[in-house]
Design a protein around this motif. Structure first.
Motif, PDB file in Angstrom:
ATOM      1  N   SER A  28      -1.105   4.508   3.554  1.00  0.00           N
ATOM      2  CA  SER A  28       0.011   5.372   3.168  1.00  0.00           C
ATOM      3  C   SER A  28      -0.070   6.721   3.879  1.00  0.00           C
ATOM      4  N   GLY A  29      -1.261   7.306   3.907  1.00  0.00           N
ATOM      5  CA  GLY A  29      -1.435   8.570   4.602  1.00  0.00           C
ATOM      6  C   GLY A  29      -1.171   8.448   6.086  1.00  0.00           C
ATOM      7  N   PHE A  30      -1.602   7.346   6.671  1.00  0.00           N
ATOM      8  CA  PHE A  30      -1.375   7.095   8.091  1.00  0.00           C
ATOM      9  C   PHE A  30       0.114   6.991   8.394  1.00  0.00           C
ATOM     10  N   ILE A  31       0.861   6.295   7.543  1.00  0.00           N
ATOM     11  CA  ILE A  31       2.302   6.133   7.734  1.00  0.00           C
ATOM     12  C   ILE A  31       3.011   7.485   7.655  1.00  0.00           C
ATOM     13  N   GLY A  82       5.727   6.430   2.758  1.00  0.00           N
ATOM     14  CA  GLY A  82       4.325   6.758   2.525  1.00  0.00           C
ATOM     15  C   GLY A  82       4.127   7.640   1.316  1.00  0.00           C
ATOM     16  N   LEU A  83       5.011   8.638   1.134  1.00  0.00           N
ATOM     17  CA  LEU A  83       4.876   9.531  -0.017  1.00  0.00           C
ATOM     18  C   LEU A  83       5.134   8.796  -1.329  1.00  0.00           C
ATOM     19  N   ILE A  84       6.123   7.915  -1.325  1.00  0.00           N
ATOM     20  CA  ILE A  84       6.386   7.113  -2.535  1.00  0.00           C
ATOM     21  C   ILE A  84       5.179   6.244  -2.856  1.00  0.00           C
ATOM     22  N   ALA A  85       4.590   5.626  -1.822  1.00  0.00           N
ATOM     23  CA  ALA A  85       3.419   4.783  -2.034  1.00  0.00           C
ATOM     24  C   ALA A  85       2.253   5.591  -2.577  1.00  0.00           C
ATOM     25  N   ILE A  86       2.029   6.788  -2.037  1.00  0.00           N
ATOM     26  CA  ILE A  86       0.938   7.638  -2.525  1.00  0.00           C
ATOM     27  C   ILE A  86       1.169   8.003  -3.991  1.00  0.00           C
ATOM     28  N   GLY A  87       2.427   8.324  -4.337  1.00  0.00           N
ATOM     29  CA  GLY A  87       2.745   8.628  -5.728  1.00  0.00           C
ATOM     30  C   GLY A  87       2.447   7.454  -6.649  1.00  0.00           C
ATOM     31  N   CYS A  88       2.786   6.253  -6.198  1.00  0.00           N
ATOM     32  CA  CYS A  88       2.512   5.046  -6.995  1.00  0.00           C
ATOM     33  C   CYS A  88       1.012   4.824  -7.159  1.00  0.00           C
ATOM     34  N   ILE A  89       0.253   5.066  -6.088  1.00  0.00           N
ATOM     35  CA  ILE A  89      -1.198   4.883  -6.152  1.00  0.00           C
ATOM     36  C   ILE A  89      -1.821   5.862  -7.135  1.00  0.00           C
ATOM     37  N   VAL A  90      -1.390   7.119  -7.066  1.00  0.00           N
ATOM     38  CA  VAL A  90      -1.908   8.125  -7.994  1.00  0.00           C
ATOM     39  C   VAL A  90      -1.600   7.745  -9.441  1.00  0.00           C
ATOM     40  N   LEU A 147       2.400  -1.072  -2.666  1.00  0.00           N
ATOM     41  CA  LEU A 147       2.449  -2.045  -1.580  1.00  0.00           C
ATOM     42  C   LEU A 147       3.898  -2.399  -1.247  1.00  0.00           C
ATOM     43  N   PHE A 148       4.710  -2.568  -2.284  1.00  0.00           N
ATOM     44  CA  PHE A 148       6.134  -2.875  -2.100  1.00  0.00           C
ATOM     45  C   PHE A 148       6.828  -1.743  -1.341  1.00  0.00           C
ATOM     46  N   ALA A 149       6.514  -0.495  -1.709  1.00  0.00           N
ATOM     47  CA  ALA A 149       7.131   0.661  -1.048  1.00  0.00           C
ATOM     48  C   ALA A 149       6.777   0.706   0.426  1.00  0.00           C
ATOM     49  N   LEU A 150       5.538   0.381   0.750  1.00  0.00           N
ATOM     50  CA  LEU A 150       5.117   0.385   2.152  1.00  0.00           C
ATOM     51  C   LEU A 150       5.803  -0.721   2.946  1.00  0.00           C
ATOM     52  N   LEU A 151       5.745  -1.935   2.435  1.00  0.00           N
ATOM     53  CA  LEU A 151       6.299  -3.069   3.175  1.00  0.00           C
ATOM     54  C   LEU A 151       7.812  -2.960   3.328  1.00  0.00           C
ATOM     55  N   ILE A 152       8.503  -2.736   2.219  1.00  0.00           N
ATOM     56  CA  ILE A 152       9.958  -2.657   2.254  1.00  0.00           C
ATOM     57  C   ILE A 152      10.412  -1.375   2.940  1.00  0.00           C
ATOM     58  N   GLY A 153       9.755  -0.272   2.621  1.00  0.00           N
ATOM     59  CA  GLY A 153      10.161   1.011   3.173  1.00  0.00           C
ATOM     60  C   GLY A 153      10.009   1.078   4.683  1.00  0.00           C
ATOM     61  N   VAL A 154       8.856   0.650   5.187  1.00  0.00           N
ATOM     62  CA  VAL A 154       8.635   0.689   6.634  1.00  0.00           C
ATOM     63  C   VAL A 154       9.545  -0.313   7.341  1.00  0.00           C
ATOM     64  N   GLY A 155       9.672  -1.511   6.768  1.00  0.00           N
ATOM     65  CA  GLY A 155      10.542  -2.513   7.369  1.00  0.00           C
ATOM     66  C   GLY A 155      11.989  -2.050   7.419  1.00  0.00           C
TER      67      GLY A 155
END
Length: 219
Positions: free
Chosen positions: A125-128, A173-181, A189-197
């Motif tokens: 997420s941070g990398f993205i 990435g920010l949404i994913a980090i928020g979900c992880i926290v 994981l959904f935010a990363l896959l769907i968001g980046v795609g």
């Protein structure tokens, strides 16, 4: 740029090698170790000890070698050099993610208990986010960024496409980090896959529209 990438790659790969040696010293021959986990932390793929300990360092070395060679074979080398921030982030950050995964594998094998999915998802997420912040500043090249027939034939389309994708990457990435926290790994994981795609698809469409509009403007 190349020296910087090689220097940090060397440091990271040496650390990975040291981790592999430590893991090999701690684990008995013939031991199977986990190399993949579901988001709930359940191990779902195992390989033999040597494969698990040395495959990723070898892969990191080969990827680093490719990044070191790429500027010499890119027809738009000058543009690639002008995209130094994005290129080094993709290079060193990518190797860093491999190292993070390797550290999770070694730690899990030695201790039998590590929050590997959290560590890896947070790193990705941070990398993205970091890649997204740099995409808008990149120049047209064949190795990093949103590359399609329109971005590679028009600097305007490149700018529009990569700026669009960059915003999408940062948001995902920010949404994913928020979900992880919040402890919600599946939504992360959904935010990363769907968001980046989705960002790549939208950026591709935007770059095509920008190319058409720019082409329609009389010289």
């Amino acid at each position: 740029m190349i020296r910087t990438g090689l220097f940090w790659s060397f440091i990271i790969i040496m650390c990975m090698g040291a981790g592999s040696v430590y893991g090999g010293w701690q684990l008995p021959p013939g031991e199977s170790i986990a190399v993949q986990w579901s988001v709930d932390g359940t191990s779902n793929r195992f390989v033999d000890r040597n494969t698990g300990l040395f495959l990723l360092p070898t892969s990191a070395f080969l990827v680093s070698l490719l990044f070191a060679i790429a500027p010499a074979i890119d027809p738009r080398r000058e543009n690639l050099l002008k995209s130094e921030g994005l290129y080094l982030t993709a290079w060193i950050g990518g190797i860093g993610l491999v190292a993070l995964s390797h550290a999770a594998i070694v730690a899990s094998a030695v201790s039998g208990n590590t929050p590997a999915p959290i560590i890896i998802l947070l790193g990705v997420s941070g990398f993205i986010v970091l890649v997204g912040t740099l995409m808008a500043k990149s120049k047209s090249n064949f190795f990093v960024g949103i590359r399609n027939p329109w971005t590679l034939s028009s600097d305007h389309a490149w700018s529009v496409g990569n700026r669009t994708a960059g915003w999408g990457f940062v948001l995902s990435g920010l949404i994913a980090i928020g979900c992880i926290v919040a402890g919600q790994l599946e939504p992360a994981l959904f935010a990363l896959l769907i968001g980046v795609g989705a960002s790549v698809v939208i950026a591709t469409i935007a770059s095509y529209i920008a190319w058409r509009q720019h082409r329609a403007i009389p010289e």
